[in-house]
Design a protein around this motif. Structure first.
Motif, PDB file in Angstrom:
ATOM      1  N   VAL A  61      24.750 112.257  29.874  1.00  0.00           N
ATOM      2  CA  VAL A  61      25.063 110.886  29.468  1.00  0.00           C
ATOM      3  C   VAL A  61      23.815 110.024  29.619  1.00  0.00           C
ATOM      4  CG1 VAL A  61      26.541 108.882  29.838  1.00  0.00           C
ATOM      5  CG2 VAL A  61      27.441 111.190  30.241  1.00  0.00           C
ATOM      6  N   ARG A  62      23.300 109.562  28.503  1.00  0.00           N
ATOM      7  CA  ARG A  62      22.173 108.629  28.546  1.00  0.00           C
ATOM      8  C   ARG A  62      22.722 107.215  28.554  1.00  0.00           C
ATOM      9  NH1 ARG A  62      18.726 108.396  24.170  1.00  0.00           N
ATOM     10  NH2 ARG A  62      20.313 109.332  22.844  1.00  0.00           N
ATOM     11  N   VAL A  63      22.336 106.444  29.544  1.00  0.00           N
ATOM     12  CA  VAL A  63      22.782 105.054  29.668  1.00  0.00           C
ATOM     13  C   VAL A  63      21.589 104.150  29.390  1.00  0.00           C
ATOM     14  CG1 VAL A  63      23.793 103.333  31.189  1.00  0.00           C
ATOM     15  CG2 VAL A  63      24.504 105.719  31.386  1.00  0.00           C
ATOM     16  N   ILE A  64      21.736 103.291  28.413  1.00  0.00           N
ATOM     17  CA  ILE A  64      20.627 102.422  28.022  1.00  0.00           C
ATOM     18  C   ILE A  64      21.041 100.961  28.175  1.00  0.00           C
ATOM     19  CG2 ILE A  64      19.181 101.658  26.086  1.00  0.00           C
ATOM     20  CD1 ILE A  64      19.147 104.496  25.087  1.00  0.00           C
ATOM     21  N   SER A  65      20.254 100.233  28.944  1.00  0.00           N
ATOM     22  CA  SER A  65      20.452  98.792  29.117  1.00  0.00           C
ATOM     23  C   SER A  65      19.364  98.058  28.333  1.00  0.00           C
ATOM     24  CB  SER A  65      20.368  98.424  30.598  1.00  0.00           C
ATOM     25  OG  SER A  65      21.263  99.207  31.370  1.00  0.00           O
ATOM     26  N   GLY A  66      19.547  96.762  28.171  1.00  0.00           N
ATOM     27  CA  GLY A  66      18.530  95.997  27.455  1.00  0.00           C
ATOM     28  C   GLY A  66      18.897  94.534  27.358  1.00  0.00           C
ATOM     29  N   ASN A  67      17.980  93.771  26.804  1.00  0.00           N
ATOM     30  CA  ASN A  67      18.236  92.339  26.628  1.00  0.00           C
ATOM     31  C   ASN A  67      18.979  92.113  25.317  1.00  0.00           C
ATOM     32  OD1 ASN A  67      16.008  93.197  25.171  1.00  0.00           O
ATOM     33  ND2 ASN A  67      14.956  91.211  25.296  1.00  0.00           N
ATOM     34  N   PHE A  68      20.242  92.558  25.304  1.00  0.00           N
ATOM     35  CA  PHE A  68      21.059  92.491  24.097  1.00  0.00           C
ATOM     36  C   PHE A  68      21.707  91.113  23.903  1.00  0.00           C
ATOM     37  CE2 PHE A  68      21.331  97.112  25.179  1.00  0.00           C
ATOM     38  CZ  PHE A  68      20.679  97.591  24.056  1.00  0.00           C
ATOM     39  N   LEU A  69      21.609  90.227  24.891  1.00  0.00           N
ATOM     40  CA  LEU A  69      22.310  88.951  24.836  1.00  0.00           C
ATOM     41  C   LEU A  69      21.339  87.780  24.878  1.00  0.00           C
ATOM     42  CD1 LEU A  69      25.116  89.665  27.478  1.00  0.00           C
ATOM     43  CD2 LEU A  69      25.243  90.013  24.998  1.00  0.00           C
ATOM     44  N   THR A  70      21.602  86.794  24.025  1.00  0.00           N
ATOM     45  CA  THR A  70      20.943  85.494  24.129  1.00  0.00           C
ATOM     46  C   THR A  70      21.986  84.510  24.631  1.00  0.00           C
ATOM     47  OG1 THR A  70      19.528  86.026  22.250  1.00  0.00           O
ATOM     48  CG2 THR A  70      19.656  83.716  22.886  1.00  0.00           C
ATOM     49  N   ALA A  71      21.604  83.644  25.565  1.00  0.00           N
ATOM     50  CA  ALA A  71      22.583  82.777  26.220  1.00  0.00           C
ATOM     51  C   ALA A  71      22.214  81.304  26.068  1.00  0.00           C
ATOM     52  CB  ALA A  71      22.704  83.149  27.697  1.00  0.00           C
ATOM     53  N   ARG A  72      23.178  80.474  26.351  1.00  0.00           N
ATOM     54  CA  ARG A  72      22.983  79.020  26.402  1.00  0.00           C
ATOM     55  C   ARG A  72      23.715  78.494  27.623  1.00  0.00           C
ATOM     56  NH1 ARG A  72      27.623  76.408  24.822  1.00  0.00           N
ATOM     57  NH2 ARG A  72      29.158  77.639  23.632  1.00  0.00           N
ATOM     58  N   PRO A  73      23.361  77.333  28.118  1.00  0.00           N
ATOM     59  CA  PRO A  73      24.019  76.814  29.329  1.00  0.00           C
ATOM     60  C   PRO A  73      25.434  76.320  29.049  1.00  0.00           C
ATOM     61  CG  PRO A  73      22.428  75.239  28.488  1.00  0.00           C
ATOM     62  CD  PRO A  73      22.254  76.481  27.669  1.00  0.00           C
ATOM     63  N   VAL A  74      26.290  76.461  30.043  1.00  0.00           N
ATOM     64  CA  VAL A  74      27.622  75.854  29.964  1.00  0.00           C
ATOM     65  C   VAL A  74      27.480  74.342  29.935  1.00  0.00           C
ATOM     66  CG1 VAL A  74      29.820  75.524  31.184  1.00  0.00           C
ATOM     67  CG2 VAL A  74      28.755  77.797  31.117  1.00  0.00           C
ATOM     68  N   GLY A  75      26.557  73.825  30.727  1.00  0.00           N
ATOM     69  CA  GLY A  75      26.321  72.385  30.755  1.00  0.00           C
ATOM     70  C   GLY A  75      27.210  71.680  31.760  1.00  0.00           C
ATOM     71  N   ILE A  76      27.518  70.426  31.489  1.00  0.00           N
ATOM     72  CA  ILE A  76      28.365  69.607  32.357  1.00  0.00           C
ATOM     73  C   ILE A  76      29.736  69.476  31.713  1.00  0.00           C
ATOM     74  CG2 ILE A  76      28.652  67.336  33.437  1.00  0.00           C
ATOM     75  CD1 ILE A  76      25.594  67.054  33.331  1.00  0.00           C
ATOM     76  N   VAL A  77      30.750  69.942  32.434  1.00  0.00           N
ATOM     77  CA  VAL A  77      32.130  69.908  31.932  1.00  0.00           C
ATOM     78  C   VAL A  77      32.991  69.177  32.948  1.00  0.00           C
ATOM     79  CG1 VAL A  77      34.099  71.267  31.144  1.00  0.00           C
ATOM     80  CG2 VAL A  77      31.767  72.108  30.750  1.00  0.00           C
ATOM     81  N   ASP A  78      33.694  68.120  32.507  1.00  0.00           N
ATOM     82  CA  ASP A  78      34.549  67.318  33.393  1.00  0.00           C
ATOM     83  C   ASP A  78      33.781  66.848  34.626  1.00  0.00           C
ATOM     84  OD1 ASP A  78      36.651  67.681  31.641  1.00  0.00           O
ATOM     85  OD2 ASP A  78      37.482  69.393  32.739  1.00  0.00           O
ATOM     86  N   GLY A  79      32.527  66.486  34.426  1.00  0.00           N
ATOM     87  CA  GLY A  79      31.713  65.965  35.521  1.00  0.00           C
ATOM     88  C   GLY A  79      31.113  67.020  36.413  1.00  0.00           C
ATOM     89  N   ILE A  80      31.364  68.309  36.140  1.00  0.00           N
ATOM     90  CA  ILE A  80      30.820  69.398  36.947  1.00  0.00           C
ATOM     91  C   ILE A  80      29.620  69.997  36.227  1.00  0.00           C
ATOM     92  CG2 ILE A  80      31.267  71.637  38.015  1.00  0.00           C
ATOM     93  CD1 ILE A  80      32.868  69.415  39.275  1.00  0.00           C
ATOM     94  N   ASP A  81      28.483  70.017  36.880  1.00  0.00           N
ATOM     95  CA  ASP A  81      27.284  70.636  36.327  1.00  0.00           C
ATOM     96  C   ASP A  81      27.283  72.112  36.709  1.00  0.00           C
ATOM     97  OD1 ASP A  81      24.820  71.430  35.446  1.00  0.00           O
ATOM     98  OD2 ASP A  81      23.675  69.909  36.550  1.00  0.00           O
ATOM     99  N   PHE A  82      27.397  72.964  35.722  1.00  0.00           N
ATOM    100  CA  PHE A  82      27.466  74.398  35.990  1.00  0.00           C
ATOM    101  C   PHE A  82      26.086  75.027  36.175  1.00  0.00           C
ATOM    102  CE2 PHE A  82      31.726  73.697  34.527  1.00  0.00           C
ATOM    103  CZ  PHE A  82      32.485  74.650  35.174  1.00  0.00           C
ATOM    104  N   LYS A  83      25.045  74.241  36.002  1.00  0.00           N
ATOM    105  CA  LYS A  83      23.651  74.637  36.301  1.00  0.00           C
ATOM    106  C   LYS A  83      23.260  75.908  35.553  1.00  0.00           C
ATOM    107  CE  LYS A  83      23.883  72.148  40.666  1.00  0.00           C
ATOM    108  NZ  LYS A  83      23.761  72.171  42.134  1.00  0.00           N
ATOM    109  N   HIS A  84      23.073  77.031  36.279  1.00  0.00           N
ATOM    110  CA  HIS A  84      22.571  78.246  35.629  1.00  0.00           C
ATOM    111  C   HIS A  84      23.694  79.156  35.122  1.00  0.00           C
ATOM    112  CE1 HIS A  84      18.439  77.401  36.787  1.00  0.00           C
ATOM    113  NE2 HIS A  84      18.890  77.081  37.987  1.00  0.00           N
TER     114      HIS A  84
END
Length: 448
Positions: free
Chosen positions: A126-149
């Motif tokens: 079984v060959r298991v391959i990982s990688g940078n398959f995802l591009t992300a964006r911040p959740v941001g501030i929701v209902d006054g809560i800053d989700f930061k990273h």
């Protein structure tokens, strides 16, 4: 090897074969909670995934790490913070998440690399391959809560994942994504697995979780003793979600259900919630008729329809054991092919689980219901009644007044459903000429 083992193993393996054929070359996305790994279940899960891949399934594995991150935080003197079911990821939590993800990826890859003799991993490659398959964006501030990273998936590298799968490797994705500027974001396993399944047009999304599944109605004091619903139509799942408060914790009913619903709404036909506490849960869910968890479906999975020439092989496989033990009269393939338009079948997940043939005798205002067969794996689920109702509908549509069956072993089942025993002399002349007096089948008639 004992005869008893042969007797049980061979029929079981044959019963699994249709699922092996059906799922070959399909793509499954499997989300494994960090709780499953913390509970010591990784070795068994890895063995099952290796076996599933060996049977031709393309696998994308997304791991969670909620308890591992919490452990790292507490070791650093910090308490985990959550809002709306999402982690609030400050700098300390981001460092903890990166450490936990690295450790888990190492453990998972090491588990897939084992090949000890006399274990399910022997000779596995079984060959298991990982990688940078995802591009992300911040959740941001929701209902006054800053989700930061904390982040959400912005884009999935579909082509990169597909190329990796086509190379017969398993894709391993950690719940981390990066922005185009290189900023790291902590993601939720559930959102990642769901988004990847949608973007890949996966055939299944499976969550291996700390909950057993979903039960729509509360357990009754008597009668319904099933702790979960093994099959939940998308409409019913949507309705249930609308009646529940917003899920805050993984043990809340709607926590995994919301992601399963979203996946089905965006083209994933089947999504599953199953318990990691049951050994072999993935195998039981994929290769056994009723599964072990809850499956949410975007279509009516069990289809009652008239047979086509493509169903001949499935019908033969279904009725053959009953012909061998004398329950049914032997029919050769040519006869079934000739009469295929007379058959009604129940198809479940691409496999024929029930059939019945309809032979009208208009001159006598009656019709025969023949070759009535329900797979042992689905007996007691109402498939026999569905077939009977369809044959009755076909008879009524032709203006017939009754239907009849010939049986040697299932007389009581038909009597409970309105049939009455009669003499073989009752049969229409054309059918009476073919009656096997040596077999001495009981003739049963139901007036419509």
């Amino acid at each position: 090897m004992s005869a008893v083992f042969n007797f049980t193993f061979v029929p079981w393996f044959r019963s699994v074969a249709p699922y092996i054929h059906k799922f070959r070359h399909q793509t499954f996305v499997v989300g494994i909670t960090g709780e499953a790994i913390a509970a010591g279940k990784l070795q068994g899960i890895v063995q099952d995934l290796a076996l599933i891949q060996a049977m031709g399934v393309k696998l994308v594995l997304v791991h969670g790490f909620r308890p591992q991150v919490n452990e790292q935080l507490r070791a650093k003197g910090h308490e985990p913070q959550y809002s709306r079911g999402l982690r609030v990821t400050d700098e300390v939590a981001l460092d903890s998440a990166q450490e936990a993800a690295g450790q888990l990826r190492y453990e998972i890859e090491a588990a897939f690399s084992q090949g000890l003799p006399n274990t399910p991993m022997a000779d596995a490659r079984v060959r298991v391959i990982s990688g940078n398959f995802l591009t992300a964006r911040p959740v941001g501030i929701v209902d006054g809560i800053d989700f930061k990273h904390s982040g959400l998936v912005r884009k999935v590298d579909v082509e990169g994942i597909k190329r990796t799968l086509d190379s017969e490797a398993m894709v391993l994705i950690s719940p981390f994504g990066f922005s185009p500027t290189g900023e790291a974001f902590n993601l939720s396993m559930e959102e990642v697995a769901t988004r990847v399944a949608i973007e890949l047009h996966a055939d299944k999304l499976l969550f291996l979780t700390e909950v057993p599944g979903i039960h729509v109605k509360p357990l009754e004091p008597e009668g319904d003793d099933n702790p979960i619903d093994t099959e939940l139509p998308l409409a019913a799942a949507r309705l249930l979600l609308s009646q529940l408060p917003a899920p805050q914790a993984p043990t809340d009913v709607g926590f995994y259900l919301q992601h399963c619903v979203r996946a089905c709404e965006h083209g994933v036909e089947r999504s599953h919630i199953l318990p990691f506490s049951v050994d072999g849960a993935l195998l039981l869910e994929i290769y056994v008729h009723d599964g072990i968890g809850t499956m949410i479906i975007d279509e009516k999975l069990e289809e009652l329809r008239e047979a086509t020439i493509d169903d001949v092989g499935g019908i033969i496989q279904l009725i053959e054991p009953f012909e061998k033990d004398g329950t049914l009269v032997k029919r050769d393939r040519t006869e079934i092919e000739r009469d295929i338009n007379s058959y009604t079948v129940i198809e479940h997940d691409g496999v024929i689980f029930g059939c019945a043939a309809f032979y009208p005798y208009p001159e006598a205002s009656t019709a025969e219901m023949a070759a009535v067969t329900v797979s042992p794996m689905s007996q007691g689920t109402g498939d026999g009644e569905k077939l009977l109702k369809r044959i009755e509908q076909r008879a009524r549509a032709m203006g017939l007044k009754s239907i009849f069956v010939l049986t040697t072993r299932t007389m009581h089942w038909f009597i409970k459903r309105g049939f009455q025993p009669v003499s073989p002399d009752w049969l229409p002349e054309a059918r009476k000429k073919k009656y096997n007096w040596d077999r001495k089948s009981q003739v049963l008639v139901k007036q419509l």
